[in-house]
Design a protein around this motif. Structure first.
Motif, short mmCIF file in Angstrom:
data_model
loop_
_atom_site.label_atom_id
_atom_site.label_comp_id
_atom_site.label_asym_id
_atom_site.label_seq_id
_atom_site.Cartn_x
_atom_site.Cartn_y
_atom_site.Cartn_z
N HIS A 1 6.73 -50.91 85.50
CA HIS A 1 6.05 -50.85 84.09
C HIS A 1 6.60 -51.19 82.87
O HIS A 1 6.86 -51.43 82.42
CB HIS A 1 4.92 -50.19 83.94
CG HIS A 1 3.25 -50.47 85.30
ND1 HIS A 1 2.82 -51.78 84.66
CD2 HIS A 1 2.85 -49.60 85.93
CE1 HIS A 1 1.83 -51.68 86.20
NE2 HIS A 1 2.05 -50.08 86.18
N PHE A 2 7.70 -49.96 82.61
CA PHE A 2 7.94 -50.25 81.42
C PHE A 2 9.77 -50.98 81.07
O PHE A 2 9.68 -51.39 80.55
CB PHE A 2 8.54 -48.51 80.88
CG PHE A 2 7.92 -47.94 79.82
CD1 PHE A 2 7.27 -48.97 78.37
CD2 PHE A 2 7.09 -46.57 80.59
CE1 PHE A 2 6.34 -47.92 78.65
CE2 PHE A 2 6.10 -46.47 80.16
CZ PHE A 2 5.80 -46.46 79.01
N VAL A 3 9.74 -50.90 82.59
CA VAL A 3 11.18 -52.57 83.19
C VAL A 3 10.46 -53.24 82.40
O VAL A 3 11.20 -54.24 81.60
CB VAL A 3 11.62 -51.65 84.35
CG1 VAL A 3 12.06 -53.21 84.62
CG2 VAL A 3 12.66 -50.77 84.67
N ALA A 4 9.00 -53.60 83.23
CA ALA A 4 8.96 -55.17 82.36
C ALA A 4 8.00 -55.55 81.06
O ALA A 4 7.83 -56.06 80.95
CB ALA A 4 7.60 -54.69 83.89
N ALA A 5 7.71 -54.50 80.50
CA ALA A 5 7.45 -54.14 79.45
C ALA A 5 8.54 -54.13 78.65
O ALA A 5 8.44 -53.71 77.51
CB ALA A 5 6.43 -53.15 78.81
N LEU A 6 9.68 -54.28 78.91
CA LEU A 6 11.36 -54.15 77.73
C LEU A 6 11.10 -55.29 76.62
O LEU A 6 11.23 -54.70 75.99
CB LEU A 6 12.60 -54.85 78.67
CG LEU A 6 13.46 -54.64 78.13
CD1 LEU A 6 13.96 -52.81 79.02
CD2 LEU A 6 14.49 -55.08 79.08
N PRO A 7 10.66 -56.49 76.33
CA PRO A 7 10.48 -57.65 75.43
C PRO A 7 9.34 -56.50 74.08
O PRO A 7 9.87 -56.85 73.02
CB PRO A 7 10.04 -58.43 75.55
CG PRO A 7 10.56 -58.65 77.35
CD PRO A 7 10.54 -57.15 77.59
N VAL A 8 8.90 -55.70 74.93
CA VAL A 8 7.83 -55.22 73.59
C VAL A 8 7.83 -53.50 73.42
O VAL A 8 8.25 -53.23 72.43
CB VAL A 8 6.46 -55.34 74.58
CG1 VAL A 8 5.68 -54.63 73.51
CG2 VAL A 8 5.60 -56.38 74.62
N VAL A 9 8.51 -52.43 73.86
CA VAL A 9 8.69 -51.50 73.83
C VAL A 9 9.86 -50.96 73.88
O VAL A 9 10.75 -49.81 73.56
CB VAL A 9 8.27 -50.65 74.64
CG1 VAL A 9 6.67 -50.29 75.13
CG2 VAL A 9 8.72 -50.55 76.11
N GLY A 10 11.33 -52.25 74.33
CA GLY A 10 12.57 -52.19 74.01
C GLY A 10 12.80 -51.95 75.37
O GLY A 10 12.28 -50.80 75.88
#
Length: 746
Positions: free
Chosen positions: A493-502
């Motif tokens: 999930h955090f790899v996919a959320a890269l543009p949002v959470v860095g």
């Protein structure tokens, strides 16, 4: 049941059934020519449900049949006024026609009285899904024949392959139902449920269902022989399956393309060395329409060469089978033209046919005279999604990003109020987009394609925000669990959320996931996480060079242990170059010592000695003179292998020093690494200590120009001239040619 959320939908369903039953009772009274008895009930129904035109039409017909024409006309006009005032619409064609018929006193009006036809007694339900399976008789006959052989005591593998939705899982379910009818134990494992499933998860499910303890790989250490440890894991799995097979057993691995590489590797070994027990292994794999992972493609290729394996490639159903499937879904025999049209649009894909039939039922158009059949399942699903109540799709999109199955508490933790989530899931449940999960307050998408359509249609930034919401919700669970699967899901999930959470959270969980994979001996997965972390690293971030060096060093270790030598060479070379740029001698020692780990391969081409690398190693060892630590032992071992093709015995001496140091400091893992590198040094007198607490390394071989390398102390060693050596061995075998100088033992 009180105010439980599950009771709300049941109350609505039961209330609707009551209305329908009261309406059918009135129809029966009208059919019996007793309209005066039906009028009071119909008046109560329209008072309770004033916007249902069908009930008004029944009341008008009953009043007219009871010789109350004025009241019938008044009912028509009251309904029209109500619809205009409340909804701003005119009555439908049925009510308009009724009003004109009442005004004309049309005698055909009485023909509208219902004539209920008692339904024929339903046929008995099939005993199992084997009987209900449509269009797969030949495949089932083939599996039955294989099952009979398994009953006789031999093992077999059946691979069911084809495109998404072609019926692979459905066929496997029918096989499982048939096996249960015969009294076989059945273990079913789904490999592609979630992106965050830990390594060995498919086999963990199988062993749990068979009542066997789960696989427990020994904790990995830098000096472990990964191949030997993985083979011990395979032997453990094989023994547990044999123990469970006191009678014929069926094991199903569904959606192999989603399994981790370690589980796939174990399947390949199991197929080649099946236990002498009645075990039938059924594997489904999506081999059409997508790129298979390399490990899965290689495993299927190996299976194709095994005499105990049979492959069933499922094709689309023919028009006759499509007609039978439509009849089963629609509840009535369909016409030949409809079956041909549906077959033409779907190519006989059973999932497409089933989804299309559901769309037809929802549209109340069983012949699709005016509505075109959607050309693909994506269009069918999008049409069904568009009919959901407002707000439902947003909740389903969040659920689709979360995974194939989602729980109420996760949706709530991700910011969706429980009431909204329950209402949305009830709506989706009613139209067949989701089903109830394996535990309370969980839901599962009926098919992976439903989830893929929902997630795939999202704009990129909205999808990233939803991944961030799910990741933050899962992160709050970390304190109370040690589940590796949770770390994998957080990584996803955090790899996919890269543009949002860095990149920060993604790098953190990629490193944690790599460590968890190494603990399970899944070095291929660990290497994949390492590559992804390197790709996400911001070169402008503070201390980025040091972080990159550490990631490269860890990746080099993982690549070495998973046998990917070519890539490992380049990665380790980059790590060494980066350490030189940093001017950090400790970093340089760590990266240079990678090759001092246990390995079965010499990474240099034959006859090549890298003088620059030898100089680096000797320089580092000179600085560490007097040090007794694992890093120094691995540096000595690396130097021994670097000088394997050298003109003198410096490599042998370095390897012997490595073994002595490892024994002196009590580092068993460093000792095993040193012994491994010693076996890669030129022969001619090197003596390896006979016991250091580790199994002997695999025998190595050299070409005539470079002399011979022997094995551990009890193995024969070539003592003849280097120019005449032509022998080679494999583990557990004798040399093919006696060396010119004869044999001696160390």
């Amino acid at each position: 049941m009180g105010d439980l959320p599950a009771a709300a939908s049941d109350r609505l369903r039961l209330a609707e059934l009551q209305v329908r039953a009261r309406e059918r009772r009135c129809d029966a009274l009208l059919a019996l020519r007793r309209p005066e008895a039906a009028v009071p009930d119909l008046q109560h129904l329209v008072a309770e449900h004033p916007l249902r035109e069908r009930l008004w039409a029944r009341l008008v017909t009953a009043l007219y049949a009871a010789d109350r024409q004025a009241e019938a006309l008044d009912a028509c006009r009251r309904c029209a006024a109500l619809l205009r005032d409340e909804l701003g619409i005119d009555p439908g064609p049925e009510l308009r026609d009724l009003e004109q018929a009442v005004l004309r006193q049309d005698p055909r009006l009485l023909e509208r009285l219902p004539r209920p036809v008692l339904p024929a007694a339903p046929a008995p339900a099939p005993s199992s899904s084997v009987d209900a399976l449509v269009g797969r008789r030949a495949e089932m006959d083939q599996v039955r024949a294989i099952a009979e052989q398994v009953t006789g005591g031999r093992s077999a593998v059946v691979v069911v392959e084809g495109e998404a939705g072609i019926g692979k899982t459905r066929l496997a379910e029918a096989v499982a139902d048939g096996a249960r009818l015969l009294g076989w134990p059945v273990a079913w494992s789904r490999c592609a449920d979630d992106a965050g499933a830990p390594a060995l998860w498919p086999w963990t499910q199988v062993l749990e269902q068979l009542g066997q303890p789960e696989l427990d790989p020994a904790p990995a250490t830098p000096g472990d022989d990964a191949d030997a440890a993985r083979f011990r894991l395979f032997q453990d799995l094989r023994a547990r399956l044999t123990a469970a097979a006191s009678r014929p057993v069926l094991v199903v691995l569904d959606d192999l393309q989603g399994a981790d590489t370690t589980s796939v590797a174990l399947l390949g070994l199991l197929a080649r060395h099946l236990p002498r027990a009645p075990v039938l292994l059924v594997v489904t794999a999506r081999t059409v329409g997508e790129q298979l992972p390399e490990a899965v493609a290689d495993c299927l290729g190996r299976l194709a060469r095994e005499p105990t394996a049979a492959f069933l490639r499922l094709r689309g159903l023919d028009a006759e089978a499509v007609g039978a499937l439509l009849a089963a879904q629609l509840g009535s025999p369909g016409d030949r033209a409809l079956a041909v049209a549906v077959h033409d649009r779907t190519a006989g894909n059973p999932f497409f046919v089933v989804e299309l039939s559901r769309w037809m039922v929802g549209a109340h158009d069983l012949h699709l005279d005016d509505v075109p059949v959607p050309p693909s399942v994506g269009e069918v699903l999008r049409t069904r999604l568009a009919r959901l109540p407002e707000g439902t799709r947003e909740v389903l999109e969040l659920a689709a990003v979360a995974g194939r199955e989602v729980s109420l508490d996760l949706l709530e933790a991700a910011g969706t109020p429980a009431e909204d989530a329950l209402a949305a899931m009830d709506s989706a449940l009613a139209v067949g987009l989701v089903v109830e999960g394996g535990r309370p307050w969980r839901w599962r998408f009926t098919h992976a394609l439903v989830q893929e359509v929902l997630a795939g249609d999202l704009p990129a930034m909205r999808r990233a925000r939803l991944h961030a919401r799910i990741g933050e919700a899962l992160e709050r669970r970390l304190a109370g669990t040690t589940d590796d699967g949770l770390v994998e899901r957080l990584t996803h999930h955090f790899v996919a959320a890269l543009p949002v959470v860095g990149p920060g959270p993604a790098l953190l969980y990629l490193s944690a996931a790599a460590r968890a994979a190494r603990a399970r001996l899944a070095h291929g997965e660990a290497a994949a996480h390492g590559r992804q972390a390197l790709a996400l690293l911001d070169p402008e971030a503070p201390d980025a060079a040091r972080t990159r060096h550490d990631l490269l060093t860890a990746l080099g270790n993982d690549l070495l242990r998973s046998g990917q030598l070519t890539e490992a060479r380049g990665v380790v070379a980059e790590a060494i170059g980066l350490a030189r740029q940093l001017g950090d001698r400790e970093c340089l020692a760590e990266s240079a010592a990678v090759w001092g780990s246990v390995t079965l391969w010499n990474w240099r081409p034959h006859g090549v000695v890298d003088a620059d690398m030898v100089g680096v190693l000797e320089d580092l060892l000179a600085e560490r003179d007097g040090y007794d630590d694992p890093t120094t032992a691995r540096l000595l071992g690396t130097l021994g292998v670097e000088l394997a093709f050298g003109p003198d015995d410096r490599g042998v001496r370095a390897a012997e020093r490595a073994v002595e140091m490892a024994r002196r400091i009590g580092a068993t893992r460093s000792c095993s690494a040193a012994r491994s590198t010693t076996s890669a040094s030129p022969c001619g007198g090197a003596r390896v200590p006979p016991s250091c607490g580790w199994p002997p390394p695999t025998r190595r071989w050299r070409s005539p120009a470079g002399g011979c390398r022997g094995g551990p102390s009890s193995w024969p060693t070539c003592t003849g001239p280097r120019s005449g050596c032509t022998w080679a061995t494999r583990p557990g075998s004798r040399p093919t040619t006696t060396p010119p100088g004869g044999w001696r033992s160390r």
